[in-house]
Design a protein around this motif. Structure first.
Motif, PDB file in Angstrom:
ATOM      1  N   VAL A  44       0.620  -1.491  -0.178  1.00 38.90           N
ATOM      2  CA  VAL A  44       0.244   0.183   0.294  1.00 38.90           C
ATOM      3  C   VAL A  44       0.946   0.979  -0.324  1.00 38.90           C
ATOM      4  O   VAL A  44       0.484   2.527  -0.807  1.00 38.90           O
ATOM      5  CB  VAL A  44      -0.928   0.025   1.382  1.00 38.90           C
ATOM      6  CG1 VAL A  44      -1.812   1.102   0.807  1.00 38.90           C
ATOM      7  CG2 VAL A  44      -2.172  -0.958   1.044  1.00 38.90           C
TER       8      VAL A  44
ATOM      9  N   PRO B  67      -0.353 -12.343   3.246  1.00 38.92           N
ATOM     10  CA  PRO B  67       1.119 -12.847   4.302  1.00 38.92           C
ATOM     11  C   PRO B  67       1.475 -13.227   4.851  1.00 38.92           C
ATOM     12  O   PRO B  67       1.069 -13.214   6.176  1.00 38.92           O
ATOM     13  CB  PRO B  67       1.037 -11.591   4.080  1.00 38.92           C
ATOM     14  CG  PRO B  67      -0.139 -10.736   4.255  1.00 38.92           C
ATOM     15  CD  PRO B  67      -0.807 -11.795   3.312  1.00 38.92           C
ATOM     16  N   ASP B  68       1.358 -14.796   5.328  1.00 38.16           N
ATOM     17  CA  ASP B  68       0.975 -15.559   6.269  1.00 38.16           C
ATOM     18  C   ASP B  68       1.397 -17.018   5.238  1.00 38.16           C
ATOM     19  O   ASP B  68       1.415 -17.922   5.772  1.00 38.16           O
ATOM     20  CB  ASP B  68      -0.279 -16.221   6.611  1.00 38.16           C
ATOM     21  CG  ASP B  68      -0.596 -16.451   7.784  1.00 38.16           C
ATOM     22  OD1 ASP B  68       0.572 -16.910   8.689  1.00 38.16           O
ATOM     23  OD2 ASP B  68      -1.825 -17.446   7.605  1.00 38.16           O
ATOM     24  N   ARG B  74      -3.524 -19.971   4.091  1.00 34.53           N
ATOM     25  CA  ARG B  74      -4.503 -20.941   3.858  1.00 34.53           C
ATOM     26  C   ARG B  74      -5.466 -19.837   4.983  1.00 34.53           C
ATOM     27  O   ARG B  74      -7.061 -19.983   5.571  1.00 34.53           O
ATOM     28  CB  ARG B  74      -4.491 -22.361   4.482  1.00 34.53           C
ATOM     29  CG  ARG B  74      -4.249 -22.994   3.227  1.00 34.53           C
ATOM     30  CD  ARG B  74      -3.796 -24.506   3.161  1.00 34.53           C
ATOM     31  NE  ARG B  74      -3.414 -25.159   2.808  1.00 34.53           N
ATOM     32  CZ  ARG B  74      -3.185 -26.393   2.204  1.00 34.53           C
ATOM     33  NH1 ARG B  74      -2.920 -27.065   3.530  1.00 34.53           N
ATOM     34  NH2 ARG B  74      -3.238 -26.909   0.864  1.00 34.53           N
ATOM     35  N   ARG B  75      -4.878 -19.480   6.044  1.00 34.95           N
ATOM     36  CA  ARG B  75      -6.154 -18.242   6.709  1.00 34.95           C
ATOM     37  C   ARG B  75      -6.488 -17.430   6.804  1.00 34.95           C
ATOM     38  O   ARG B  75      -5.758 -16.142   6.401  1.00 34.95           O
ATOM     39  CB  ARG B  75      -4.769 -18.107   8.062  1.00 34.95           C
ATOM     40  CG  ARG B  75      -4.317 -19.619   9.299  1.00 34.95           C
ATOM     41  CD  ARG B  75      -3.798 -19.414   9.951  1.00 34.95           C
ATOM     42  NE  ARG B  75      -2.705 -18.833   9.667  1.00 34.95           N
ATOM     43  CZ  ARG B  75      -1.840 -19.012  10.935  1.00 34.95           C
ATOM     44  NH1 ARG B  75      -1.766 -19.825  11.681  1.00 34.95           N
ATOM     45  NH2 ARG B  75      -0.228 -17.931  10.901  1.00 34.95           N
ATOM     46  N   LYS B  76      -8.079 -17.354   6.793  1.00 37.85           N
ATOM     47  CA  LYS B  76      -8.716 -15.319   6.314  1.00 37.85           C
ATOM     48  C   LYS B  76      -7.580 -14.708   6.836  1.00 37.85           C
ATOM     49  O   LYS B  76      -7.775 -14.807   8.218  1.00 37.85           O
ATOM     50  CB  LYS B  76      -9.634 -15.978   6.678  1.00 37.85           C
ATOM     51  CG  LYS B  76     -10.626 -16.584   5.123  1.00 37.85           C
ATOM     52  CD  LYS B  76     -12.866 -16.094   5.925  1.00 37.85           C
ATOM     53  CE  LYS B  76     -12.821 -17.443   4.950  1.00 37.85           C
ATOM     54  NZ  LYS B  76     -14.503 -17.967   5.908  1.00 37.85           N
ATOM     55  N   MET B  77      -7.183 -13.945   6.272  1.00 39.02           N
ATOM     56  CA  MET B  77      -6.958 -12.339   6.805  1.00 39.02           C
ATOM     57  C   MET B  77      -7.699 -11.350   6.353  1.00 39.02           C
ATOM     58  O   MET B  77      -8.179 -11.431   5.265  1.00 39.02           O
ATOM     59  CB  MET B  77      -5.604 -11.637   6.842  1.00 39.02           C
ATOM     60  CG  MET B  77      -4.438 -12.885   7.161  1.00 39.02           C
ATOM     61  SD  MET B  77      -2.525 -12.438   6.579  1.00 39.02           S
ATOM     62  CE  MET B  77      -2.996 -10.991   7.324  1.00 39.02           C
ATOM     63  N   GLU B  78      -8.200 -10.135   6.903  1.00 37.39           N
ATOM     64  CA  GLU B  78      -8.801  -9.127   6.985  1.00 37.39           C
ATOM     65  C   GLU B  78      -8.150  -8.410   6.109  1.00 37.39           C
ATOM     66  O   GLU B  78      -7.430  -7.559   6.826  1.00 37.39           O
ATOM     67  CB  GLU B  78      -9.509  -8.643   8.049  1.00 37.39           C
ATOM     68  CG  GLU B  78     -10.393  -7.665   8.634  1.00 37.39           C
ATOM     69  CD  GLU B  78     -10.880  -7.668   9.705  1.00 37.39           C
ATOM     70  OE1 GLU B  78     -10.608  -7.031   9.911  1.00 37.39           O
ATOM     71  OE2 GLU B  78     -12.790  -7.398   9.629  1.00 37.39           O
ATOM     72  N   MET B  79      -9.095  -7.970   5.406  1.00 36.41           N
ATOM     73  CA  MET B  79      -8.093  -7.105   4.288  1.00 36.41           C
ATOM     74  C   MET B  79      -9.153  -5.852   3.783  1.00 36.41           C
ATOM     75  O   MET B  79     -10.038  -5.987   3.288  1.00 36.41           O
ATOM     76  CB  MET B  79      -7.671  -7.225   3.393  1.00 36.41           C
ATOM     77  CG  MET B  79      -5.628  -7.739   3.613  1.00 36.41           C
ATOM     78  SD  MET B  79      -4.226  -8.174   2.756  1.00 36.41           S
ATOM     79  CE  MET B  79      -2.968  -9.024   3.558  1.00 36.41           C
ATOM     80  N   GLU B  82      -8.611  -1.439  -1.213  1.00 30.54           N
ATOM     81  CA  GLU B  82      -6.746  -0.748  -1.923  1.00 30.54           C
ATOM     82  C   GLU B  82      -5.974  -1.747  -1.359  1.00 30.54           C
ATOM     83  O   GLU B  82      -4.901  -2.470  -1.726  1.00 30.54           O
ATOM     84  CB  GLU B  82      -6.718   0.391  -0.595  1.00 30.54           C
ATOM     85  CG  GLU B  82      -5.808   0.946  -1.489  1.00 30.54           C
ATOM     86  CD  GLU B  82      -5.318   2.053  -0.287  1.00 30.54           C
ATOM     87  OE1 GLU B  82      -5.547   2.044   1.013  1.00 30.54           O
ATOM     88  OE2 GLU B  82      -4.979   2.792  -1.137  1.00 30.54           O
ATOM     89  N   GLU B  83      -5.844  -2.582   0.083  1.00 31.56           N
ATOM     90  CA  GLU B  83      -4.747  -3.735   0.634  1.00 31.56           C
ATOM     91  C   GLU B  83      -4.686  -5.014  -0.205  1.00 31.56           C
ATOM     92  O   GLU B  83      -3.411  -5.099  -0.819  1.00 31.56           O
ATOM     93  CB  GLU B  83      -4.940  -4.189   1.845  1.00 31.56           C
ATOM     94  CG  GLU B  83      -4.843  -3.052   2.728  1.00 31.56           C
ATOM     95  CD  GLU B  83      -4.928  -2.877   4.052  1.00 31.56           C
ATOM     96  OE1 GLU B  83      -4.547  -3.256   5.622  1.00 31.56           O
ATOM     97  OE2 GLU B  83      -5.929  -3.775   4.307  1.00 31.56           O
ATOM     98  N   ALA B  86      -3.771  -4.066  -3.633  1.00 24.34           N
ATOM     99  CA  ALA B  86      -1.291  -3.298  -4.053  1.00 24.34           C
ATOM    100  C   ALA B  86      -0.979  -5.285  -3.759  1.00 24.34           C
ATOM    101  O   ALA B  86       0.092  -4.921  -4.123  1.00 24.34           O
ATOM    102  CB  ALA B  86      -1.498  -2.018  -2.469  1.00 24.34           C
TER     103      ALA B  86
ATOM    104  N   LYS C  76      -8.102  -8.892  11.618  1.00 18.23           N
ATOM    105  CA  LYS C  76      -8.750 -10.392  11.952  1.00 18.23           C
ATOM    106  C   LYS C  76      -7.621 -11.486  11.278  1.00 18.23           C
ATOM    107  O   LYS C  76      -7.491 -11.166   9.754  1.00 18.23           O
ATOM    108  CB  LYS C  76      -9.935 -10.867  11.642  1.00 18.23           C
ATOM    109  CG  LYS C  76     -10.996 -10.049  12.893  1.00 18.23           C
ATOM    110  CD  LYS C  76     -12.627 -10.191  12.581  1.00 18.23           C
ATOM    111  CE  LYS C  76     -13.525  -9.349  12.965  1.00 18.23           C
ATOM    112  NZ  LYS C  76     -15.077  -9.490  12.528  1.00 18.23           N
ATOM    113  N   GLU C  78      -7.886 -15.759  11.315  1.00 18.63           N
ATOM    114  CA  GLU C  78      -8.459 -17.061  11.191  1.00 18.63           C
ATOM    115  C   GLU C  78      -7.496 -17.817  11.689  1.00 18.63           C
ATOM    116  O   GLU C  78      -6.487 -18.209  11.095  1.00 18.63           O
ATOM    117  CB  GLU C  78      -8.838 -17.425   9.892  1.00 18.63           C
ATOM    118  CG  GLU C  78      -9.941 -18.817   9.273  1.00 18.63           C
ATOM    119  CD  GLU C  78     -10.580 -18.835   8.803  1.00 18.63           C
ATOM    120  OE1 GLU C  78      -9.689 -19.293   7.764  1.00 18.63           O
ATOM    121  OE2 GLU C  78     -11.767 -19.221   8.039  1.00 18.63           O
TER     122      GLU C  78
END
Lengths: 253, 253, 253, 253
Positions: A44, B67-68, B74-79, B82-83, B86, C76, C78
């Protein structure tokens, strides 16, 4: 008539962490080198900084560094040439996507921090960096410390080169940068920085190797974007160069 | 006469950590999607995997993920959109440098793991991913789950699309993938995987939305590269498709 | 006679990136919760912040968060309960080494950011966090949002609890925090923050669950260390509480 | 009667990436040193490895390394003593929480990879590591290369020390490890490794410094857990030591 580029390292913020006053400085510059997410910068931050740089009509280059956010890319890391080449190629491409998507061209690559300093002296490392740049595009200019090995090898390998001087760093008599722990190694006074800028632009640097001085013309002057008075320095440097009749334009123009 | 692409996700090793048997599988495939360093892969792994893929004449695409590394994307990330945009643009460019430097073209982008699954259902997320791809190049094909929102929006936004089926995953009657916790959700038997491959290639998938079945033709079949018998599955699938008279070629050919 | 703890989240700098004015604020507080290196903080930052907190005689707690420096632990992720428990236990121990080596005791644990907010509503997550804390030491106090599930489960699991109120955040009529996108959700005026501090300390919060108001006494008040006027808020809050005859002391005293 | 400890570095998996055959090897060992999440290991891996080690009644120590997962902690990084000390203290604490929560004691600390090798020769680095260990607990044993500076300084600083020998690494005549690029630097044959184990346990190592041989008794023998025949080596080493009448027990027993 002499001309010179004015550059600054930018895009060094990361998430909530803000570093540098990029937007305020941009009007006084002709080029910027952007962190690519390894030692600083995130996608970003890159997106926004590229947009701003395009607005200000600046030449945009990649500023690849070691994968060490905590050390800001200033700590040496032991890497093989293969690792360095891949790491630099990765970062150039990562930034390039943002520039391409706006329809402008990336102009240059300048290694960051420990990578920059090591590339000034380490043949293998310098070669690995230049290989990465050349593989990406032969149209990219490599920005390196004036008189450094990076510059010499870059020319040998057929690349365009911009020799860099520092307006806020003291120089030794032999043309090398004064180590940071020396008194006087950092020039805080905008007036003195401006004087040094004009001197570097006009006279270049005399590098002494084996007692044979060699005069090197400076193509680009670096202003530190993260000093408290960065804006004052930028304004003073720019106006002093203009008064001295030196044309300020980027090396790609 | 029907044709189909055979793809596998690759380049998922990281440093000393080896994952998948990329080289052994490549002879049986027509395309690969390569991890870009966020959920898996590092610059050296990318370099080597691109080289191998070019040797085997495979279509090469980017496989961007969250980025995990620890969660393998495989784990949902809240983004924010815009994030996401990019992050995807960054990863495409990072991989692209390696492909460009060899002189071939990147053919496609396929989101990975949680990003892939969420993009099948989440409009905002799918749009952010496609925006990133489109900004990079309108020539890239977007690979998405057959009948997913990613595919629908990709078409709406003027992009080329490849609908993907899975040879080793059970499907529900409504055309959706069986959740992994269901018995029979993973097909381990190469013979059954090969049968499913032929069926998917010939008949496509019937997606039932609001009780209206819609038949979707499958463009590319995914083989999991990290199962213990991945090689057996690949061989069985390929020969079954050939026996069934289906042409195996990549979607870019 | 009422007493209250005044806390602030600290140690959120990372390498060259400076966040918060920790040292200036410490004289006005009774406890601090320190980032543990996942969403913010690095070992050197932790070392220095622990030293400063001990100098100011503050209760020191761990502030564990998601492994997401770029998102500052506010996105968040998961995770399975096993992953959350291990992640929290890891961070508590990491900080504890620095505190132990100075010869003082860690007093509490307060989850950070998205983890804090999710733990206020998600039973499984709250339980995983408390399990980690309890495994480390039954003497640690768990700091959670007043009236949250984290608090309820913490008590059920036999732990000491500190209910937290926010001096700079608007509250809804039902006792819940106003979402950040609402007008008035952030209280910038030190005078109003101080008034809210006194009200929370004296009256607690009325949480309405199923139309049954429950009055919850506040044990600790949080001041945001990273707002531009954090120091003004801290001074105003502290003197207003003192004038109102409320004893300011940490919950461990 | 001679006694010796048999150790292995473990807990080096990360997320989906599996490294080493920890559980199979544990029955043949008396101590393990566990990666702490910087160069390898993650909180869930640590949790599970600690549980297994406790089941097998092994002495458990911390194996701190550089923050470089991609390089597996094998690449030198330039760090100040303050950075090294904080980094080591952080990792010891992080692991300690898992051990404490099971009710056993951490017994030792052994630096990993480049940190281990540098600490064998670099006074400042060795001192920083030992300071971190000593600050955490004076009861911890420091495991270092036999005859190294780490060992000398550890004794000077009043710590317990275990001198380590390697059953699968060739030694030079002067008692130093053969560099990995030398032929014969790695001993693959379990029989030869077992012979070397017995010799090291009985005779120790003759370190020649300034032409004065010094015989150093070995306290612990390291078996590499990640070689393809690690299990064969462990079995051969253990039975050879037993046949030679050497008592196998950990240094903490």
């Amino acid at each position: 008539m002499r001309s010179i580029d004015l550059n600054c390292d930018m895009g060094e913020s990361y998430g909530r962490y803000i570093l540098g006053r990029d937007e305020e400085l941009m009007p006084y510059l002709t080029s910027v080198s952007l962190a690519c997410g390894f030692h600083a910068g995130d996608p970003v931050v890159i997106q926004r900084t590229v947009e701003n740089a395009v607005k200000h009509n600046l030449a945009i280059g990649a500023h690849p560094g070691y994968p060490d956010l905590q050390g800001f890319g200033r700590r040496k890391m032991e890497m093989t040439p293969e690792e360095v080449e891949a790491m630099v190629l990765y970062q150039i491409g990562a930034l390039w996507g943002f520039i391409r998507s706006i329809g402008v061209e990336m102009t240059h690559v300048k290694p960051h921090g420990a990578l920059y300093n090591q590339a000034a002296e380490d043949y293998q490392l310098a070669k690995a960096i230049i290989s990465a740049v050349r593989r990406f595009s032969r149209n990219l200019t490599i920005v390196g410390m004036a008189g450094s090995i990076l510059v010499t090898i870059g020319l040998d390998m057929g690349m365009k080169i911009a020799q860099e001087g520092f307006v806020e760093r003291g120089y030794l008599a032999n043309g090398r940068l004064m180590p940071r722990e020396y008194p006087g190694s950092i020039i805080h006074d905008p007036v003195k920085a401006a004087e040094q800028a004009v001197r570097l632009a006009k006279e270049g640097i005399n590098i002494q190797q084996e007692n044979l001085p060699e005069n090197i013309q400076i193509d680009t002057l670096c202003i530190h974007g993260d000093s408290p008075n960065a804006l004052d320095v930028a304004i003073a440097v720019r106006s002093a160069l203009e008064e001295a009749g030196i044309i300020i334009k980027n090396f790609a123009a």
